[in-house]
Design an enzyme around this catalytic site. Sequence first.
Site, short mmCIF file in Angstrom:
data_model
loop_
_atom_site.label_atom_id
_atom_site.label_comp_id
_atom_site.label_asym_id
_atom_site.label_seq_id
_atom_site.Cartn_x
_atom_site.Cartn_y
_atom_site.Cartn_z
N ARG A 162 6.10 -33.31 12.66
CA ARG A 162 5.79 -34.70 12.23
C ARG A 162 7.05 -35.56 12.22
O ARG A 162 7.26 -36.37 11.31
CB ARG A 162 5.15 -34.72 10.84
CG ARG A 162 3.81 -34.08 10.74
CD ARG A 162 2.77 -34.77 11.61
NE ARG A 162 1.43 -34.33 11.26
CZ ARG A 162 0.87 -33.21 11.70
NH1 ARG A 162 1.54 -32.42 12.52
NH2 ARG A 162 -0.35 -32.89 11.33
N SER A 237 -3.20 -36.91 6.49
CA SER A 237 -2.35 -36.19 5.52
C SER A 237 -1.33 -37.16 4.96
O SER A 237 -0.59 -37.78 5.71
CB SER A 237 -1.59 -35.06 6.20
OG SER A 237 -2.47 -34.14 6.76
N GLU A 333 4.34 -38.02 4.47
CA GLU A 333 4.32 -38.05 5.93
C GLU A 333 4.11 -39.49 6.39
O GLU A 333 4.60 -39.91 7.44
CB GLU A 333 3.14 -37.18 6.43
CG GLU A 333 3.11 -37.02 7.92
CD GLU A 333 1.73 -36.76 8.45
OE1 GLU A 333 1.14 -37.67 9.04
OE2 GLU A 333 1.25 -35.62 8.29
N1 EPU Z 1 -6.03 -26.14 1.27
C1 EPU Z 1 -6.42 -26.05 -0.05
N2 EPU Z 1 -6.90 -27.17 -0.65
C2 EPU Z 1 -6.99 -28.35 -0.01
C3 EPU Z 1 -6.57 -28.44 1.32
C4 EPU Z 1 -6.08 -27.31 1.96
O1 EPU Z 1 -6.36 -25.00 -0.66
O2 EPU Z 1 -7.46 -29.31 -0.63
C5 EPU Z 1 -5.56 -24.92 1.95
C6 EPU Z 1 -6.60 -24.47 2.98
O3 EPU Z 1 -7.57 -23.65 2.42
C7 EPU Z 1 -5.77 -23.73 3.99
C8 EPU Z 1 -4.45 -24.47 3.96
O4 EPU Z 1 -4.42 -25.19 2.73
O5 EPU Z 1 -5.54 -22.42 3.58
C9 EPU Z 1 -4.25 -25.39 5.14
O6 EPU Z 1 -5.26 -26.38 5.18
P1 EPU Z 1 -5.74 -27.07 6.55
O7 EPU Z 1 -6.02 -26.05 7.56
O8 EPU Z 1 -6.79 -28.07 6.20
O9 EPU Z 1 -4.46 -27.80 7.12
P2 EPU Z 1 -3.26 -28.59 6.42
O10 EPU Z 1 -2.03 -27.75 6.52
O11 EPU Z 1 -3.65 -29.07 5.09
C10 EPU Z 1 -2.42 -29.68 8.66
C11 EPU Z 1 -2.07 -31.06 9.14
C12 EPU Z 1 -3.33 -31.85 9.49
C13 EPU Z 1 -4.07 -31.07 10.57
C14 EPU Z 1 -4.40 -29.67 10.04
C15 EPU Z 1 -5.02 -28.80 11.08
C16 EPU Z 1 0.02 -31.62 8.05
C17 EPU Z 1 0.71 -32.46 7.02
N3 EPU Z 1 -1.30 -31.77 8.14
O12 EPU Z 1 -3.12 -29.84 7.43
O13 EPU Z 1 -2.93 -33.09 10.04
O14 EPU Z 1 -5.27 -31.74 10.94
O15 EPU Z 1 -3.16 -29.00 9.62
O16 EPU Z 1 -4.09 -28.43 12.05
O17 EPU Z 1 0.69 -30.86 8.76
C18 EPU Z 1 -2.48 -35.38 9.57
O18 EPU Z 1 -1.32 -35.16 9.86
O19 EPU Z 1 -2.88 -36.53 9.23
C19 EPU Z 1 -3.44 -34.28 9.57
C20 EPU Z 1 -4.69 -34.44 9.14
#
Ligand code: EPU
Length: 337
Positions: A162, A237, A333
């Site tokens: 990012r 995010s 971010e």
């Molecule tokens: N999780 C929780 N609670 C929540 C949200 C997430 O426990 O409310 C846990 C999930 O269960 C999972 C882990 O956190 O074990 C990761 O969650 P998720 O797969 O939804 O991905 P993320 O790391 O929260 C990142 C990106 C997203 C992207 C997704 C999928 C960043 C800051 N965000 O989110 O990007 O869509 O991975 O690849 O890296 C964005 O940048 O706007 C965005 C949406």
Amino acid sequence: MQIEENKSLKEYNTFGIECSAKYFVAVTSVIELQQILSEKKFENRFIIGGGSNMLLTKDIDALVIHLNLKGKKIISETDSVVTLQAMAGENWHEFVQYCINNNFGGLENLSLIPGNVGTAPIQNIGAYGVELKDTFISCEALEIATGKKRTFTKEECNFGYRNSIFKNEEKGNYIITSVTFQLTKKAHKLNTGYGAIKEKLAEKNIQKPTIAAISEAVIEIRQSKLPDPKKLGNSGSFFKNPVISSEKFQQFKIANPKAPYYEISATEYKIPAGWLIEQAGFKGKRFNDAGVHKNQALVLVNFGNATGDEIWQLALKIQQAVKDQFDIYIEPEVNIF
Ligand code: EPU
């Protein structure tokens, strides 16, 4: 080109924050953009593309330039790859769909990300195991101070998680006018390793996915977790996932054995900020019209009339709570203005 005064920016930022621009102009060509940049009357300029990665906390005392540059063209192609240029004002998702409809592979995992093509390199957008930098060749930009054109190669963009040169050394210095990608026409390199995609494809009983099937799966996953900015203001995010040292991670793991994490290298671990925020008790919480999304705690939302400052105060509260509970700093971010 018509310059408007005291223009509301509510329609131009996906958070749907009401605030106004002292002056506002929409440009539809690079020449128009150069013209407006040479206009000495407006010393302060503020650029808005898709408005999907910004939180506006105050009125903008500047000339807001809305980039409405449209178009895409094939620069070159062989049997196996195509080099494709898209103008900055093309909507990102529509561009991804255009690529899929033409069987150009590489962007399918990035389906449904809000925003425009021109802002995608700034934060090296990423999702489901793919980042913009994987297909990026170069981008063209105008230097704001001089109006001069410059091409940035992939190396010069210095992409990170990012992150890019446009958020660091060259922050506020350039306007990206177009982006060039190299995509595959056959033997697509499919990225289906990410847990949620694997599960979705299995659920749909798809064993040999096409790029269109991957895009469909990504769209379904995103729609189930992430709010549509047209219905509920948000900026995706809000925070980055924090990266911590392995020493810190060892302590964290003992205290939080069930926490999800990703090993980045032998010395660094990434912890999902969404998990930390949920544990800190903020998931689904609402304070007036500012809130935390009920399905993904990493996304802050505007229920209608939140001010940018209300969202920002909530973000600071969350940041402090995560710091107090886990001794981990989560960094926004989204760009805050
Ligand atoms: N999780 C929780 N609670 C929540 C949200 C997430 O426990 O409310 C846990 C999930 O269960 C999972 C882990 O956190 O074990 C990761 O969650 P998720 O797969 O939804 O991905 P993320 O790391 O929260 C990142 C990106 C997203 C992207 C997704 C999928 C960043 C800051 N965000 O989110 O990007 O869509 O991975 O690849 O890296 C964005 O940048 O706007 C965005 C949406």
